[in-house]
Each structure stands twice: as C-alpha cells, then as structure tokens.
Design a protein around this motif. Structure first.
Motif, short mmCIF file in Angstrom:
data_model
loop_
_atom_site.label_atom_id
_atom_site.label_comp_id
_atom_site.label_asym_id
_atom_site.label_seq_id
_atom_site.Cartn_x
_atom_site.Cartn_y
_atom_site.Cartn_z
N GLN A 7 4.08 3.37 -22.04
CA GLN A 7 4.19 2.79 -20.70
C GLN A 7 3.13 1.71 -20.50
O GLN A 7 3.42 0.64 -19.96
N TYR A 11 3.81 -2.17 -19.56
CA TYR A 11 3.25 -2.76 -18.35
C TYR A 11 2.34 -3.93 -18.68
O TYR A 11 2.28 -4.91 -17.93
N LEU A 46 3.21 -3.25 -9.75
CA LEU A 46 2.32 -3.68 -10.83
C LEU A 46 1.69 -5.00 -10.40
O LEU A 46 2.40 -5.98 -10.19
N TYR A 85 -1.26 -0.21 -11.54
CA TYR A 85 0.10 0.26 -11.36
C TYR A 85 0.10 1.47 -10.42
O TYR A 85 -0.75 2.35 -10.53
N LEU A 98 8.52 -4.54 -11.76
CA LEU A 98 9.10 -3.72 -12.82
C LEU A 98 10.62 -3.76 -12.84
O LEU A 98 11.23 -3.56 -13.88
#
Length: 100
Positions: A7, A11, A46, A85, A98
């Motif tokens: 993840q 990101y 984000l 995030y 996202l």
C-alpha cells in the motif's frame, strides 16, 4: 491503521505527482493549520504537506505530531515534504486522489 508495504508503495507512486496542499511555516502547527490539513485529508485522502522549517529535528517532531493529532498515516517524508494518508468516511470520486 497500519499500512502494508504494498500500500505504501502504491501511495508513493500516486503521491509523486501531487503538489503540497498545505504549507506549515515558522508559526508551527496552529489550530487553523490542523483544520486545513484535516479538511484536505477528508477531501483527498492522500495529501502532501510542506514544512518550511530549517531544523530537521523540529520538522520530524511536527510531522509525527501531525500524524498523531489527525490520526493519519505518514506514508513518506522526503526533505521538507511529508505524504499523509487517511481514509475518508465518504470518499468523493471527484476529489479523492486515490479514486481518480
């Protein structure tokens, strides 16, 4: 709410093209700064935040304090820019970094 390495990598790829939405100046973290970061996290999930503070130790402390107070994850910190995030309660596909 810990992120996995996969993840975080995803990101970071998304965050690479983002510009900082909030700049923390010499005044530090005020209530207005927290409110603006919180609003940006709720809208975009984000975000990048620029800390315009010269002292590296103070900057690290402010990044950790931001993550703690706003209950968000620090994905990455490079120099004076931190990538945060936090999942939105009701993500908006037009605003979320996202979902776009």
């Amino acid at each position: 709410m810990s992120l996995t390495n996969v993840q975080k990598k995803q990101y970071r790829l998304i965050g690479h093209s983002l510009n900082p939405v909030v700049t923390v100046a010499g005044n530090g973290l005020t209530e207005n700064v927290f409110a603006e970061i919180d609003r940006a996290l709720e809208d975009h999930e984000l975000i990048k935040v620029r800390y315009s503070i010269v002292d590296r130790d103070v900057r690290e402390t402010l990044v950790k304090e931001t993550a703690k107070v706003l209950k968000c994850e620090t994905v990455q910190t490079i120099g004076k820019v931190a990538l945060f995030y936090r999942a939105a309660l009701e993500p908006n596909p037009k605003l979320s970094n996202l979902l776009r």
